[in-house]
Design a protein around this motif. Structure first.
Motif, PDB file in Angstrom:
ATOM      1  N   ALA A 146       7.695  -3.719   8.811  1.00 54.78           N
ATOM      2  CA  ALA A 146       6.356  -4.337   8.821  1.00 54.78           C
ATOM      3  C   ALA A 146       6.508  -5.736   9.417  1.00 54.78           C
ATOM      4  CB  ALA A 146       5.765  -4.416   7.409  1.00 54.78           C
ATOM      5  N   GLY A 165       0.808  -1.225   0.000  1.00 54.24           N
ATOM      6  CA  GLY A 165       0.000   0.000   0.000  1.00 54.24           C
ATOM      7  C   GLY A 165       0.839   1.273   0.000  1.00 54.24           C
ATOM      8  N   ILE A 167       1.311   9.598   8.629  1.00 52.85           N
ATOM      9  CA  ILE A 167       0.254   9.364   7.642  1.00 52.85           C
ATOM     10  C   ILE A 167      -1.038   9.240   8.428  1.00 52.85           C
ATOM     11  CG2 ILE A 167      -0.591   7.966   5.736  1.00 52.85           C
ATOM     12  CD1 ILE A 167       2.096   9.447   5.193  1.00 52.85           C
ATOM     13  N   SER A 168      -1.749  10.353   8.448  1.00 51.83           N
ATOM     14  CA  SER A 168      -3.019  10.398   9.166  1.00 51.83           C
ATOM     15  C   SER A 168      -4.133  10.118   8.165  1.00 51.83           C
ATOM     16  CB  SER A 168      -3.163  11.754   9.856  1.00 51.83           C
ATOM     17  OG  SER A 168      -4.334  11.796  10.617  1.00 51.83           O
ATOM     18  N   VAL A 176       5.029  -2.669  15.040  1.00 52.43           N
ATOM     19  CA  VAL A 176       5.251  -1.267  15.406  1.00 52.43           C
ATOM     20  C   VAL A 176       4.738  -0.911  16.796  1.00 52.43           C
ATOM     21  CG1 VAL A 176       5.373  -0.290  13.075  1.00 52.43           C
ATOM     22  CG2 VAL A 176       3.138  -0.492  14.205  1.00 52.43           C
ATOM     23  N   VAL A 230      -1.858   0.694  16.965  1.00 50.13           N
ATOM     24  CA  VAL A 230      -1.095   0.836  15.710  1.00 50.13           C
ATOM     25  C   VAL A 230      -1.163   2.280  15.187  1.00 50.13           C
ATOM     26  CG1 VAL A 230      -0.831   0.023  13.325  1.00 50.13           C
ATOM     27  CG2 VAL A 230      -1.486  -1.595  15.126  1.00 50.13           C
ATOM     28  N   ASN A 241       3.619   5.425   9.144  1.00 51.44           N
ATOM     29  CA  ASN A 241       2.578   5.115   8.158  1.00 51.44           C
ATOM     30  C   ASN A 241       1.726   3.909   8.536  1.00 51.44           C
ATOM     31  OD1 ASN A 241       1.416   4.776   5.247  1.00 51.44           O
ATOM     32  ND2 ASN A 241       2.518   2.853   5.651  1.00 51.44           N
ATOM     33  N   HIS A 244      -5.601  -2.240   0.106  1.00 54.11           N
ATOM     34  CA  HIS A 244      -6.468  -3.251   0.711  1.00 54.11           C
ATOM     35  C   HIS A 244      -6.832  -2.888   2.145  1.00 54.11           C
ATOM     36  CE1 HIS A 244      -6.091  -5.721  -2.772  1.00 54.11           C
ATOM     37  NE2 HIS A 244      -4.784  -5.555  -2.737  1.00 54.11           N
ATOM     38  N   GLY A 281      -0.855   1.400   9.715  1.00 56.91           N
ATOM     39  CA  GLY A 281      -2.185   1.702  10.261  1.00 56.91           C
ATOM     40  C   GLY A 281      -3.150   0.576   9.971  1.00 56.91           C
ATOM     41  N   PRO A 318      -4.736  11.781   3.686  1.00 58.95           N
ATOM     42  CA  PRO A 318      -5.372  11.440   2.417  1.00 58.95           C
ATOM     43  C   PRO A 318      -6.844  11.105   2.595  1.00 58.95           C
ATOM     44  CG  PRO A 318      -3.840   9.695   3.133  1.00 58.95           C
ATOM     45  CD  PRO A 318      -3.956  10.671   4.247  1.00 58.95           C
TER      46      PRO A 318
END
Ligand code: NJP
Length: 235
Positions: free
Chosen positions: A33, A13, A138-139, A62, A111, A88, A189, A90, A183
């Motif tokens: 990850a 992603g 990355i919200s 994380v 997370v 990032n 996914h 999430g 965003p």
């Protein structure tokens, strides 16, 4: 650009796209990850494309403070500095409050909110000492609004916005930068939900991250909201 970045949620992603974007620019990336095989496949792919050694896969959850400290220590040992941390990773679980699982709530808080706190805390001593560094969260637009079935997700992202905003003020005397990228719906996914008609591509979010990271050092982007302009079938 010869920057060193840690990117969480790098296996697919948006995190994968950010990692690819940084590496394409000449940066070095530690991609974090849990999925070892996927991360290693990405590393092989990037190496085959000529970026050998500039993407280091690192398997970690994380939500572990110890893992955050260890990855920061390893990165400093390997490359001597960390210019950028991208928080990032999430997760999204969507259900009415009356039905949302406690475990789903806890995972989103761990997370989406606690991990950015832990990873920021792990990297801050180095960045504050160097008086240089950029933390990018990355919200989501879900951190600026609410919607039905999104109580837990929105709460985690509103919390992340508060963390980012507070941290930005705290680290200003050290000339560190904190940016929240928000965003709209992205074609990944994520959360097991199919992308909407109007949705961004992961590389669109990566483009934004690269832009904010490339700003002159005297400039900080605070909150950046990114929305799709045309429907996916016309992109
Ligand atoms: O999600 P997805 P996106 N420890 O599911 C990792 C936000 N966002 O790229 O561990 C370590 O494709 C997971 O890796 P793995 C969203 O809130 C999205 O769309 O191997 N890593 C994978 O690499 C999130 O903050 C949309 O399973 C963990 C990555 O996270 C960010 O964008 C809209 C982990 C998730 O990849 C990336 O989401 C929006 C853990 N415990 C904001 N748990 C959207 N897609 O529509 C998960 O506004 N990961």
């Amino acid at each position: 650009q010869d920057k060193v970045a840690i990117v969480t949620g790098a296996s697919r992603g948006i995190g994968e796209a950010i990692s690819r974007g940084f590496v394409a620019e000449g940066a070095r990336v530690v991609g974090v990850a849990r999925s070892a095989g996927v991360l290693e496949a990405l590393a092989r792919d990037l190496a085959a494309a000529g970026a050998g050694g500039r993407f280091v896969p690192r398997v970690a959850d994380v939500t572990s403070a110890a893992a955050a400290r260890e990855v920061v220590r390893e990165t400093l040992e390997r490359w001597g500095r960390i210019d950028i941390l991208v928080n990032n990773a999430g997760v999204g679980h969507f259900a009415p409050v009356a039905e949302l699982d406690e475990a789903a709530w806890d995972e989103m808080m761990a997370v989406n909110l606690k991990a950015p706190f832990l990873w920021s805390q792990a990297v801050l001593p180095h960045m504050m000492e160097r008086r240089d560094g950029h933390i990018i969260m990355i919200s989501s637009v879900a951190g600026t609004t609410t919607f039905v079935n999104g109580a837990g997700y929105c709460a985690s992202k509103w919390g992340l916005m508060a963390l980012a905003d507070t941290l930005r003020q705290e680290v200003r005397p050290y000339e560190l930068r904190v940016t929240a990228v928000c965003p709209g719906s992205v074609q990944t996914h994520f959360g097991g939900t199919p992308p909407r008609d109007y949705s961004l591509r992961p590389e669109d979010v990566a483009h934004t991250v690269l832009e904010v990271a490339a700003a002159p050092r005297r400039v900080v982007y605070g909150t950046v909201i990114v929305r799709p302009l045309v429907p996916a079938d016309r992109q």
